[in-house]
Design an enzyme around this catalytic site. Structure first.
Site, PDB file in Angstrom:
ATOM      1  N   PRO A   1     -13.853   0.948   9.558  1.00  0.00           N
ATOM      2  CA  PRO A   1     -14.338  -0.657   8.992  1.00  0.00           C
ATOM      3  C   PRO A   1     -14.003  -1.041   7.859  1.00  0.00           C
ATOM      4  O   PRO A   1     -14.169  -0.084   6.473  1.00  0.00           O
ATOM      5  CB  PRO A   1     -15.821  -1.023   9.092  1.00  0.00           C
ATOM      6  N   GLU A   2     -12.902  -2.474   7.524  1.00  0.00           N
ATOM      7  CA  GLU A   2     -12.326  -2.258   6.167  1.00  0.00           C
ATOM      8  C   GLU A   2     -13.670  -3.338   5.066  1.00  0.00           C
ATOM      9  O   GLU A   2     -14.722  -3.791   5.253  1.00  0.00           O
ATOM     10  CB  GLU A   2     -11.167  -3.137   5.777  1.00  0.00           C
TER      11      GLU A   2
ATOM     12  N   ARG B   1      -4.256  10.019   6.253  1.00  0.00           N
ATOM     13  CA  ARG B   1      -4.126   8.487   6.593  1.00  0.00           C
ATOM     14  C   ARG B   1      -3.044   8.998   7.412  1.00  0.00           C
ATOM     15  O   ARG B   1      -1.761   9.085   6.725  1.00  0.00           O
ATOM     16  CB  ARG B   1      -4.778   7.646   6.016  1.00  0.00           C
TER      17      ARG B   1
END
Length: 264
Positions: A2-3, A253
């Site tokens: 989650p950001e 990432r």
């Protein structure tokens, strides 16, 4: 993971449901052994900073939550649902409940430890008191790719993989450009864009970064396959120029970009 937009959304929702109320707390799977200390206490406030949440029960009773890659909350109105899965932390009142599963951390911080955490974090675009100037100064001196710097939580708190890709696309900046080669004006533009996009993403759990004029369907709500310009659109044509979206590994990432709109 989650950001920041989702973390702040949880803070708002949980504050509205539980802050100022005496709550019941437990840990059905025992992974939050200090839960019993909080049972029957009043939750005073909920604070979000970057990707961190702080549930303040007292000066030295702050529940720190970092969801990590797999953590998530479930919420609802009473009655409590049956215990299910790896239920780490549960909190409820007569009217509302919330459950936490899979978080990287759920533990009690004292005030000193909480303040030390805040001191390590960079500017959060979702906080009104955030000052991005120190971040701009750090970036101006670094040879590190801007795609890595934007994900460094000690520089900008709350920016994750989706916002990294989309903010850089909207700024027409290649993720491999060294930080020192990104102008102050460009960084101010990214910050301003983040302060617009991230609050908008708090309305629901979708991050929409495309402009209606660039979408295949230019009217109405953005469809699921047209909410982002580059994030997870590798191999597909850019909505603006038609070039094929690229991806590569960066800092553990995956980063995405358009080779024509974002020249290196």
């Amino acid at each position: 993971m989650p950001e920041g937009n989702e973390i702040h959304r949880f803070a708002e929702r949980h504050a509205a449901a539980f802050a100022g109320k005496r709550v019941h707390v437990d840990s059905p799977n025992g992974a939050f052994p200090d839960a019993e200390i909080l049972d029957g206490r009043t939750l005073k406030s909920v604070e979000a900073v970057g990707k961190h949440l702080g549930y303040r029960f007292g000066k030295d009773l702050i529940v720190h939550v970092h969801l990590g890659m797999y953590g998530d909350f479930w919420e609802g109105e009473m009655p409590l649902p049956p215990e299910k899965g790896a239920l780490r932390w549960r909190m409820w009142t007569k009217t509302d409940w919330m459950e936490l599963r899979g978080a990287t951390d759920c533990s009690i911080f004292d005030e000193a430890k909480w303040q030390a955490l805040l001191a390590r974090l960079g500017a959060d675009p979702l906080r009104g008191d955030a000052d991005p100037a120190p971040a701009f100064e750090i970036i101006a001196k670094r040879k590190t790719p801007i795609g890595l710097l934007l994900m460094d939580q000690t520089i900008f708190a709350g920016v994750g993989n989706i916002f990294r890709a989309e903010l850089l696309y909207r700024a027409r900046i290649h993720p491999e450009r060294p930080g020192k080669d990104v102008s102050r004006k460009e960084m101010e533009g990214i910050w301003k864009d983040a302060k617009k996009l991230m609050p908008a993403a708090m309305e629901d759990r979708r991050i929409v970064t495309t402009l209606p004029k660039d979408r295949p369907h230019k009217r109405g709500t953005a469809e699921d396959d047209e909410v982002h310009y580059v994030y997870r659109r590798h191999g597909k044509p850019c909505f603006v120029c038609g070039a094929t979206i690229k991806r590569e590994a960066m800092g553990g990432r995956t980063v995405y970009w358009c080779p024509d709109c974002q020249k290196s």
